[in-house]
Design an enzyme around this catalytic site. Structure first.
Site, PDB file in Angstrom:
ATOM      1  N   HIS A  75      10.897 -27.057  -6.279  1.00  0.00           N
ATOM      2  CA  HIS A  75      11.482 -25.865  -6.887  1.00  0.00           C
ATOM      3  C   HIS A  75      12.953 -26.100  -7.187  1.00  0.00           C
ATOM      4  CE1 HIS A  75      13.618 -24.491  -3.163  1.00  0.00           C
ATOM      5  NE2 HIS A  75      12.599 -25.065  -2.549  1.00  0.00           N
ATOM      6  N   ASP A  77      14.847 -23.197  -7.902  1.00  0.00           N
ATOM      7  CA  ASP A  77      15.545 -21.966  -7.531  1.00  0.00           C
ATOM      8  C   ASP A  77      16.175 -22.134  -6.153  1.00  0.00           C
ATOM      9  OD1 ASP A  77      12.854 -21.945  -6.482  1.00  0.00           O
ATOM     10  OD2 ASP A  77      13.152 -19.854  -5.906  1.00  0.00           O
ATOM     11  N   ASP A 108      17.935 -28.217  -0.425  1.00  0.00           N
ATOM     12  CA  ASP A 108      16.750 -27.363  -0.626  1.00  0.00           C
ATOM     13  C   ASP A 108      16.758 -26.760  -2.020  1.00  0.00           C
ATOM     14  OD1 ASP A 108      14.471 -25.920  -0.120  1.00  0.00           O
ATOM     15  OD2 ASP A 108      15.475 -24.388   1.082  1.00  0.00           O
ATOM     16  N   GLU A 143      10.125 -20.246  -5.550  1.00  0.00           N
ATOM     17  CA  GLU A 143       9.784 -20.598  -4.174  1.00  0.00           C
ATOM     18  C   GLU A 143      10.614 -19.812  -3.176  1.00  0.00           C
ATOM     19  OE1 GLU A 143       9.479 -22.730  -0.370  1.00  0.00           O
ATOM     20  OE2 GLU A 143      11.294 -22.256  -1.503  1.00  0.00           O
ATOM     21  N   GLU A 144      11.871 -19.553  -3.512  1.00  0.00           N
ATOM     22  CA  GLU A 144      12.744 -18.824  -2.604  1.00  0.00           C
ATOM     23  C   GLU A 144      12.602 -17.309  -2.765  1.00  0.00           C
ATOM     24  OE1 GLU A 144      14.096 -20.295  -0.320  1.00  0.00           O
ATOM     25  OE2 GLU A 144      14.807 -22.281  -0.893  1.00  0.00           O
ATOM     26  N   GLU A 172       9.912 -30.759   0.092  1.00  0.00           N
ATOM     27  CA  GLU A 172      10.672 -29.914   1.015  1.00  0.00           C
ATOM     28  C   GLU A 172      11.473 -30.779   1.991  1.00  0.00           C
ATOM     29  OE1 GLU A 172      11.301 -26.738   1.412  1.00  0.00           O
ATOM     30  OE2 GLU A 172      10.104 -26.072  -0.289  1.00  0.00           O
ATOM     31  N   HIS A 361      20.351 -23.492   3.255  1.00  0.00           N
ATOM     32  CA  HIS A 361      20.671 -22.065   3.220  1.00  0.00           C
ATOM     33  C   HIS A 361      22.011 -21.760   3.897  1.00  0.00           C
ATOM     34  CE1 HIS A 361      16.235 -20.584   2.556  1.00  0.00           C
ATOM     35  NE2 HIS A 361      16.513 -21.682   1.864  1.00  0.00           N
TER      36      HIS A 361
END
EC number: 3.5.1.18
Length: 390
Positions: A75, A77, A108, A143-144, A172, A361
């Site tokens: 992903h 995003d 990520d 995905e997020e 991931e 994150h």
């Protein structure tokens, strides 16, 4: 900056500079399309919709038409940056400091996407094309977020076209401390439940004229949260239930509320499936409610069931690639949260391997250049050995 798509560092920087906070595409998918199409990939931009959710742009790119068909899923995003003032570098700069690439999504998972793109392009250039089979990218922008208009719908789209994927690697960030620590071969299932206990609103000075739902909800929560689900399995840790929200629809201290609400999340292992875990919750609630005379409703939500990819050719091919580059024998694990592998497992064997996840994150998210380059080498050896042995 001149973009060299076979250099994972400059490609990671370019992707970070695309402000693709869910659900905005931010130019990241367009960048990948512009990199993959000159290498011969047929690209499809897939925008999916669902009432009550934002539209999401996705990318499916494939080279070749035969089998075996190896796919990379990821992903572009990213989660919001939070307070930009506490970042030491601009969060969408892709700046390099002390041998590390900084920015939201560096780990990520734009760095992982960049590494696989770079590895794939090097493999294609070396062989002057794809010697056999098919290679594809399944890249979502959801995905997020709700994970409704992304991977699930891409897979449905593939099925409608009779496209078969034989194996998938999800990029991931799977390593807790060092590249080569772990390969994820499974994930626990996740299900949410909302419990609403109904009572009768009234004045707190006259409880005999009301029916307070809060103590009844507390009793139901106690029964659920103290009940043991299992002891774990050889491949998974014990299942667990956590109460995450408790609320009533009033803030006055002298009013007995008319209802009380609790939300729970259950992470369950391969002793369970979605129907059996829901049945367990319903049974516990029914017995507890009967004890205290509670009138209640329960509803369930969440996507994705537990899955496990048993050791076999896919797992060993990736393990060998990791060991040959890092010197480490990666541990095969099933920990962590959820990922889009929970959808992909329905169509083919799937494993997860990516960068070190220590800063995902977080403020000043970053990855080392050494890790990016080593991950690209791992992915390259994985691609080579997969098409050589499958």
């Amino acid at each position: 900056m001149t973009l060299n798509p076979t250099d994972p560092v400059t490609l990671t920087q370019a992707l970070i500079r695309c402000e693709s906070v869910t659900p905005d595409e931010g130019g990241a998918l367009t960048l990948l399309q512009n990199v993959l199409e000159p290498a011969g990939f047929t690209c499809h931009r897939l925008v999916f919709s669902e009432p009550g959710t934002p539209d999401v742009d996705n990318l499916y790119a494939r080279l070749g038409s035969g089998r075996p068909h190896l796919s990379f899923a990821g992903h572009t995003d990213v989660v919001p940056v939070g307070d930009e003032k506490v970042w030491t570098v601009p969060p969408f700069s892709g700046d390099i400091r002390d041998g590390k690439v900084y920015g939201r999504g560096a780990v990520d998972m734009k760095g992982c996407v960049a590494a696989f793109v770079s590895a794939a392009l090097k493999y294609i250039h070396h062989h002057n094309g794809l010697p056999r089979g098919s290679l594809s990218f399944l890249i979502t922008g959801d995905e997020e977020g709700p994970s409704i208009n992304g991977t699930m719908k891409i897979l449905d789209w593939l099925k409608s076209r009779d496209e078969v994927v034989d194996a998938c690697l999800v990029g991931e960030p799977s390593n807790p401390k060092a590249l080569g620590d772990e390969i994820r071969i499974g994930r626990r299932g996740s299900v949410n439940a909302e419990i609403v206990v109904h009572g009768k609103q009234g004045h707190s000075a006259y409880p005999q004229l009301a029916d307070n739902p809060v103590p009844k909800l507390a009793r139901l929560i106690d029964r659920l949260s103290t009940a043991k689900l299992d002891d774990g399995t050889p491949d998974f840790q014990p299942s667990n239930l956590q109460v995450t929200v408790i609320s009533v629809p009033n803030t006055a201290t002298n009013v007995i509320p008319g209802q009380a609400v609790a939300k729970i999340n259950i992470r369950y292992n391969d002793l369970w499936h979605r129907p059996t875990i829901e049945a367990w919750v319903r049974d516990k609630l029914a017995h507890a409610a009967a004890e205290v005379g509670a009138k209640y409703e329960v509803s369930f939500s969440g996507t994705g069931d537990v899955f496990l990819t048993k050791p076999g050719p896919l797992v060993s091919t990736l393990t060998d690639a990791v060991q040959s580059v890092t010197g480490r024998i990666p541990k095969l694990t099933t920990g962590g949260g959820t990922s889009d592998a929970r959808f992909i497992k329905d169509i083919c064997p799937v494993v997860e391997f990516g960068l070190v996840n220590a800063t995902i994150h977080q403020v000043d998210e970053h990855t080392s250049i050494v890790d990016l380059e080593q991950l690209t080498e791992i992915y390259g050896r994985f691609i080579t050995n997969y098409f050589r042995t499958e």
